[in-house]
Write an enzyme that holds these catalytic residues in place. Structure first.
Site, mmCIF file in Angstrom:
data_model
loop_
_atom_site.group_PDB
_atom_site.id
_atom_site.type_symbol
_atom_site.label_atom_id
_atom_site.label_comp_id
_atom_site.label_asym_id
_atom_site.label_seq_id
_atom_site.Cartn_x
_atom_site.Cartn_y
_atom_site.Cartn_z
ATOM 1 N N TYR A 161 -7.804 -8.970 -35.056
ATOM 2 C CA TYR A 161 -7.284 -10.549 -34.674
ATOM 3 C C TYR A 161 -8.280 -11.391 -34.905
ATOM 4 C CZ TYR A 161 -6.311 -13.997 -31.141
ATOM 5 O OH TYR A 161 -6.262 -15.437 -30.563
ATOM 6 N N ILE A 162 -9.507 -11.535 -34.243
ATOM 7 C CA ILE A 162 -10.639 -12.499 -34.434
ATOM 8 C C ILE A 162 -11.253 -12.455 -35.734
ATOM 9 C CG2 ILE A 162 -12.519 -13.704 -33.502
ATOM 10 C CD1 ILE A 162 -11.707 -11.947 -30.716
ATOM 11 N N LYS A 217 -20.384 -3.261 -23.682
ATOM 12 C CA LYS A 217 -20.786 -4.647 -24.306
ATOM 13 C C LYS A 217 -22.262 -4.934 -23.643
ATOM 14 C CE LYS A 217 -17.369 -6.038 -26.839
ATOM 15 N NZ LYS A 217 -17.485 -6.040 -27.986
ATOM 16 N N TYR A 264 -15.445 -0.760 -20.633
ATOM 17 C CA TYR A 264 -15.461 -1.687 -21.737
ATOM 18 C C TYR A 264 -16.688 -2.860 -21.551
ATOM 19 C CZ TYR A 264 -14.088 -5.806 -24.410
ATOM 20 O OH TYR A 264 -14.425 -6.850 -25.222
ATOM 21 N N SER A 318 -18.922 -10.612 -24.886
ATOM 22 C CA SER A 318 -17.820 -10.968 -23.991
ATOM 23 C C SER A 318 -18.174 -11.584 -22.708
ATOM 24 C CB SER A 318 -16.887 -9.778 -23.590
ATOM 25 O OG SER A 318 -15.933 -10.089 -22.507
#
Ligand code: NAD
Ligand code: UDP
Length: 363
Positions: free
Chosen positions: A11-12, A152, A148, A124
């Site tokens: 996506y990004i 990060k 998750y 994030s």
């Protein structure tokens, strides 16, 4: 520049690849296509007029990474590749630590061997501790509440240690707030598998008739209308931030952290309102219980990115909803589902370049 983009079919990543090609850079993509389709890159080529080279590979395959890095010798790497679903990370922590943490270790080892020491990493806002004062500033306390987020956080720390160990590294850690929207053409966008976890893709599927109504998770939060507030950022603004970070790294060594957000928060009800205006009908919604683990409100302070990179989010929630609707209405079922079994990397690259229309067959 020649830029290697891990996760560039996603996506990004696909939006960043488009901007890189439009800016005249050469792009190689490293992706295992586990959560993406070569169709995104084919459309990027149609729009930009130039094709990225796709290297199909897994971040867990260090031999493959070593050979792609030494073969391509890029000037810089942008690292989007990895897994990103919070709920899934609770069920499959090993997979998350492997793909994200081990995958990043493999990547930076391969970069070091190839003498490539310029890296932009997708972090994030989830790395900020929950009780932190708003707006969130880069120096605020970090903590993570799920596997998750912890991947990060660990990766950020690994990259910090790396920059300390060798001053010839140039590393940008970009902390994204809530990426939404799509390229204004509606040709590329977010194509989640299964039921979307995130608000805006869920609303988009309600708008297109794939789901009956939006569930609003809680309306008794201490926010301006009682629903959750987030700092939504248009994916085109976010993608631009990566190009600005690359420019900065060309003349700066060391490790840098920037928030990429708008600096203001929008409630769930206001996002539903913006999307309803974009698609031309009031979208149905139902108030339900809070989602476990959610916090009331967060938004970032993007001042450091403005001062150091000259970057600023240009698009508001109305444009995010309009462009997301353009993508969703043009592609109600997302990208076509291709069966790539038995199709070689070269054939997929020919498909991306437009040299083969038929080799990648629809299921
Ligand atoms: P995405 O799933 O669309 O893109 C990730 C890409 O990485 C996919 O193309 C996938 O096939 C590839 N990939 C996954 N594991 C891989 C592996 N082991 N080897 C090679 N390729 C692999 O996700 P996205 O939304 O574009 O997110 C990109 C990055 O931004 C991720 O690192 C994500 O954690 C981070 N991020 C995303 C958000 C968000 O809300 N979308 C927010 C903050 C940070
Ligand atoms: N949300 C909601 N319904 C949904 C999905 C999300 O009300 O179907 C709310 C959620 O409680 C939060 C906001 O929308 O307040 C953004 O959620 P999302 O999952 O998109 O982002 P995150 O919570 O990870 O910031």
């Amino acid at each position: 520049m020649h830029v290697l983009v891990t996760g560039g079919a996603g996506y990004i990543g696909s939006h960043a690849v488009l901007l890189l090609l439009e800016a005249g850079h050469k792009v190689s993509v490293f992706d295992n296509l586990s959560n993406s389709s070569p169709e995104s890159l084919r459309r990027v080529r149609e729009m930009s007029g130039s094709a990225p080279d796709l290297f199909i590979g897994d971040l867990l395959d260090s031999d493959r990474l070593d050979s792609v890095l030494s073969q391509t010798q890029p000037d810089a790497v942008i690292h989007f590749g990895g897994l990103k679903a919070v709920g899934e990370s609770v069920q499959k922590p090993i997979s998350y630590y492997q793909n994200n943490v081990v995958g990043t270790l493999n990547l930076v080892s391969a970069m070091e061997k190839a003498g490539v020491k310029r890296l932009v990493f997708s972090s994030s806002a989830t790395v900020y501790a929950e009780s932190t004062e708003l707006p969130l500033v880069e120096g605020a306390q970090r903590d993570a509440s799920n596997p998750y987020g912890r991947t990060k956080l660990h990766i950020e720390q690994i990259l910090e240690d790396l920059a300390v160990s060798d001053s010839s590294w140039s590393i940008a850690t970009l902390r994204y707030f809530n990426p939404v929207g799509a390229h204004p053409s509606g040709n590329i966008g977010e194509d989640p598998q299964g039921i979307p976890n995130n608000l805006m893709p869920f609303i988009a599927q309600v708008a297109v008739g794939r789901r009956s109504e939006v569930q609003v998770f809680g309306n008794d939060y201490p926010t301006y209308d009682g629903t959750g507030v987030r700092d939504y950022i248009h994916v085109m603004d976010l993608a631009q931030g990566h190009l600005d970070a690359l420019d900065f790294l060309n003349s700066h060594n060391g490790q840098y952290v920037w928030n990429l957000g708008t600096g203001s928060g929008t409630s769930v009800l206001d996002v539903i309102g913006a999307f309803s205006r974009a698609c031309g009908r009031q979208l149905p919604y139902k108030l339900v219980d809070r989602r476990p683990g959610d916090i009331a409100e967060y938004y970032g302070d993007p001042t450091t990115a403005r001062l150091e990179l000259g970057w600023k989010a240009e698009r508001g929630v109305e444009e995010m909803a309009r462009d997301m609707w353009e993508w969703q209405s043009k592609n109600p079922a997302g990208y076509p589902d291709y069966d790539l079994d038995g199709i070689s990397e070269e054939e997929i690259n020919e498909f991306i370049r437009g040299a083969r229309a038929s080799i990648v067959k629809e299921k």
